[in-house]
Design a protein around this motif. Structure first.
Motif, mmCIF file in Angstrom:
data_model
loop_
_atom_site.group_PDB
_atom_site.id
_atom_site.type_symbol
_atom_site.label_atom_id
_atom_site.label_comp_id
_atom_site.label_asym_id
_atom_site.label_seq_id
_atom_site.Cartn_x
_atom_site.Cartn_y
_atom_site.Cartn_z
ATOM 1 N N GLU A 171 32.885 2.613 -5.231
ATOM 2 C CA GLU A 171 32.910 3.739 -5.803
ATOM 3 C C GLU A 171 33.489 3.591 -7.210
ATOM 4 O O GLU A 171 32.731 4.270 -8.522
ATOM 5 C CB GLU A 171 33.761 4.799 -5.446
ATOM 6 N N LEU A 172 34.546 2.738 -7.576
ATOM 7 C CA LEU A 172 34.981 2.648 -8.962
ATOM 8 C C LEU A 172 34.010 1.821 -9.689
ATOM 9 O O LEU A 172 33.894 2.139 -10.857
ATOM 10 C CB LEU A 172 36.203 2.175 -8.792
ATOM 11 N N LEU A 173 33.391 0.937 -9.235
ATOM 12 C CA LEU A 173 32.459 -0.254 -9.684
ATOM 13 C C LEU A 173 31.285 0.592 -10.098
ATOM 14 O O LEU A 173 30.629 0.491 -11.279
ATOM 15 C CB LEU A 173 31.896 -1.191 -8.824
ATOM 16 N N GLN A 174 30.854 1.457 -9.417
ATOM 17 C CA GLN A 174 29.625 2.352 -9.590
ATOM 18 C C GLN A 174 30.003 3.370 -10.944
ATOM 19 O O GLN A 174 29.054 3.420 -11.791
ATOM 20 C CB GLN A 174 29.150 3.353 -8.514
ATOM 21 N N ALA A 175 31.262 3.883 -10.899
ATOM 22 C CA ALA A 175 31.463 4.550 -12.029
ATOM 23 C C ALA A 175 31.463 3.648 -13.437
ATOM 24 O O ALA A 175 31.034 4.299 -14.538
ATOM 25 C CB ALA A 175 32.870 5.109 -12.122
ATOM 26 N N LYS A 176 32.105 2.484 -13.101
ATOM 27 C CA LYS A 176 32.267 1.455 -14.491
ATOM 28 C C LYS A 176 30.696 1.458 -14.777
ATOM 29 O O LYS A 176 30.434 1.031 -16.010
ATOM 30 C CB LYS A 176 32.759 0.257 -13.856
ATOM 31 N N GLN A 177 29.653 0.901 -14.010
ATOM 32 C CA GLN A 177 28.433 0.440 -14.161
ATOM 33 C C GLN A 177 27.903 1.843 -15.011
ATOM 34 O O GLN A 177 27.034 1.443 -16.000
ATOM 35 C CB GLN A 177 27.515 0.266 -13.030
ATOM 36 N N LYS A 178 27.972 3.040 -14.594
ATOM 37 C CA LYS A 178 27.270 4.196 -15.203
ATOM 38 C C LYS A 178 27.836 4.141 -16.518
ATOM 39 O O LYS A 178 27.221 4.565 -17.588
ATOM 40 C CB LYS A 178 27.578 5.521 -14.449
ATOM 41 N N ALA A 179 29.105 3.794 -16.886
ATOM 42 C CA ALA A 179 29.875 4.002 -18.185
ATOM 43 C C ALA A 179 29.129 2.708 -19.074
ATOM 44 O O ALA A 179 28.828 3.201 -20.349
ATOM 45 C CB ALA A 179 31.223 3.852 -18.056
ATOM 46 N N LEU A 180 29.115 1.659 -18.662
ATOM 47 C CA LEU A 180 28.410 0.515 -19.219
ATOM 48 C C LEU A 180 27.065 1.010 -19.585
ATOM 49 O O LEU A 180 26.568 0.414 -20.600
ATOM 50 C CB LEU A 180 28.312 -0.699 -18.482
ATOM 51 N N ASP A 190 23.896 -7.972 -21.202
ATOM 52 C CA ASP A 190 23.267 -7.585 -20.048
ATOM 53 C C ASP A 190 24.662 -7.079 -19.437
ATOM 54 O O ASP A 190 25.157 -7.712 -18.786
ATOM 55 C CB ASP A 190 22.858 -8.534 -19.537
ATOM 56 N N MET A 191 24.576 -5.686 -19.304
ATOM 57 C CA MET A 191 25.696 -4.756 -18.718
ATOM 58 C C MET A 191 25.782 -5.157 -17.180
ATOM 59 O O MET A 191 26.863 -5.073 -16.565
ATOM 60 C CB MET A 191 25.728 -3.591 -18.945
ATOM 61 N N ASP A 192 24.568 -5.583 -16.433
ATOM 62 C CA ASP A 192 24.577 -5.815 -14.931
ATOM 63 C C ASP A 192 25.468 -6.973 -14.858
ATOM 64 O O ASP A 192 25.853 -7.356 -13.585
ATOM 65 C CB ASP A 192 23.182 -6.031 -14.596
ATOM 66 N N VAL A 193 25.602 -7.817 -15.799
ATOM 67 C CA VAL A 193 26.212 -9.074 -15.720
ATOM 68 C C VAL A 193 27.664 -8.776 -15.357
ATOM 69 O O VAL A 193 28.467 -9.351 -14.633
ATOM 70 C CB VAL A 193 26.183 -10.214 -16.940
ATOM 71 N N PHE A 194 28.223 -7.979 -15.968
ATOM 72 C CA PHE A 194 29.670 -7.433 -16.167
ATOM 73 C C PHE A 194 29.915 -6.813 -14.578
ATOM 74 O O PHE A 194 31.019 -7.091 -14.125
ATOM 75 C CB PHE A 194 30.243 -6.487 -17.125
ATOM 76 N N GLN A 195 28.976 -6.226 -14.027
ATOM 77 C CA GLN A 195 29.059 -5.588 -12.632
ATOM 78 C C GLN A 195 29.113 -6.811 -11.820
ATOM 79 O O GLN A 195 30.216 -6.774 -10.959
ATOM 80 C CB GLN A 195 27.853 -4.690 -12.513
ATOM 81 N N ARG A 196 28.518 -7.775 -12.144
ATOM 82 C CA ARG A 196 28.471 -8.813 -10.995
ATOM 83 C C ARG A 196 29.692 -9.704 -11.057
ATOM 84 O O ARG A 196 30.312 -10.115 -9.947
ATOM 85 C CB ARG A 196 27.330 -9.758 -11.135
ATOM 86 N N LEU A 197 30.135 -9.854 -12.504
ATOM 87 C CA LEU A 197 31.493 -10.700 -12.545
ATOM 88 C C LEU A 197 32.722 -9.933 -11.812
ATOM 89 O O LEU A 197 33.382 -10.419 -11.324
ATOM 90 C CB LEU A 197 31.728 -10.626 -14.087
ATOM 91 N N ALA A 198 32.414 -8.658 -11.821
ATOM 92 C CA ALA A 198 33.566 -7.983 -10.972
ATOM 93 C C ALA A 198 33.794 -8.043 -9.689
ATOM 94 O O ALA A 198 34.678 -8.128 -9.044
ATOM 95 C CB ALA A 198 33.530 -6.130 -11.496
ATOM 96 N N GLU A 199 32.533 -8.431 -9.128
ATOM 97 C CA GLU A 199 32.417 -8.619 -7.768
ATOM 98 C C GLU A 199 32.864 -10.198 -7.543
ATOM 99 O O GLU A 199 32.925 -10.421 -6.287
ATOM 100 C CB GLU A 199 30.922 -8.212 -7.466
#
Length: 236
Positions: A171-180, A190-199
């Protein structure tokens, strides 16, 4: 304005907690730096009752029409994450080294106005000179004005070793992705890269036996280095 070092009760994943802060200040060099580095942590703080302030030292270069889209993108992202105030200075982008006096003066005003319990900023060793300058000036002011100082890991941090790992949730990661996704002007990122890095990045620092004992929803993380942490036996 709340008194400093006040403990606020919070609840996360059904577990009763006590937050170590009431007022959080995040100081960054550029628009999107805060959201990339700690978007989950920002949203967690806001959701659990902390007053979250972000100060960005530049609004970024204007577009040909004179507008500053990155500033508006910050405000949109901050709204999604629950940021209470998002403020800006007008330090010229990529020229922080030449304007250290102005940065120091601006930060002194920000600290006086927010009276933070904890401050987050760039890790001091970084490939970007604006980040290095920001870290140095924030540290100089923070060590005189607040109890707790933490550095976040950014894509350009050098030699970073986390001493604090914030495990987020989907849930928190989804909020971060929407903000990016608000930062549409940053075509080179590539903002999706930062989501994958968090994982995945935290697995570099945590043994698999430690990770195996995590709660099921603890699947992503943001990394920090604690410069100073003050804890009270009795905060009354």
């Amino acid at each position: 304005m709340p008194e400093t070092n006040r403990a606020e009760p919070t609840c996360l994943n059904g577990q009763r907690l006590h937050s170590d802060v009431a007022t959080v200040l995040i100081v960054v060099a550029h628009p999107d730096d805060a959201e990339i580095a700690m978007g989950m942590r920002m949203h967690w703080y806001a959701r659990n009752g902390a007053r979250v302030h972000v100060h960005c030292l530049t609004t970024g270069a204007p577009d040909p029409s004179g507008a500053r889209p990155r500033q508006e993108e910050c405000l949109d992202a901050g709204s999604l994450l629950g940021i209470e105030t998002y403020t800006f200075s007008s330090i010229p982008d990529t020229r922080f080294v030449e304007h250290r006096g102005a940065i120091h003066a601006a930060l002194s005003d920000v600290f006086r106005d927010t009276r933070p319990d904890v401050v987050y900023t760039h890790y001091p060793d970084d490939q970007h000179l604006d980040h290095v300058t920001t870290a140095a000036e924030v540290t100089a002011v923070a060590l005189r004005e607040t109890a707790n100082l933490r550095y976040f890991r950014s894509p350009y941090s050098v030699g970073f070793e986390p001493t604090f790992v914030f495990m987020g949730t989907p849930e928190l990661l989804q909020a971060k992705q929407k903000a990016l996704q608000c930062f549409t002007s940053q075509h080179q990122l590539d903002m999706d890269v930062f989501q994958r890095l968090a994982e995945v990045t935290y697995r570099q620092y945590l043994h698999h036996r430690v990770v195996e004992r995590f709660p099921p929803l603890a699947t992503c993380a943001e990394l920090f280095h604690i410069a100073r942490h003050v804890e009270f036996a009795d905060a009354r």
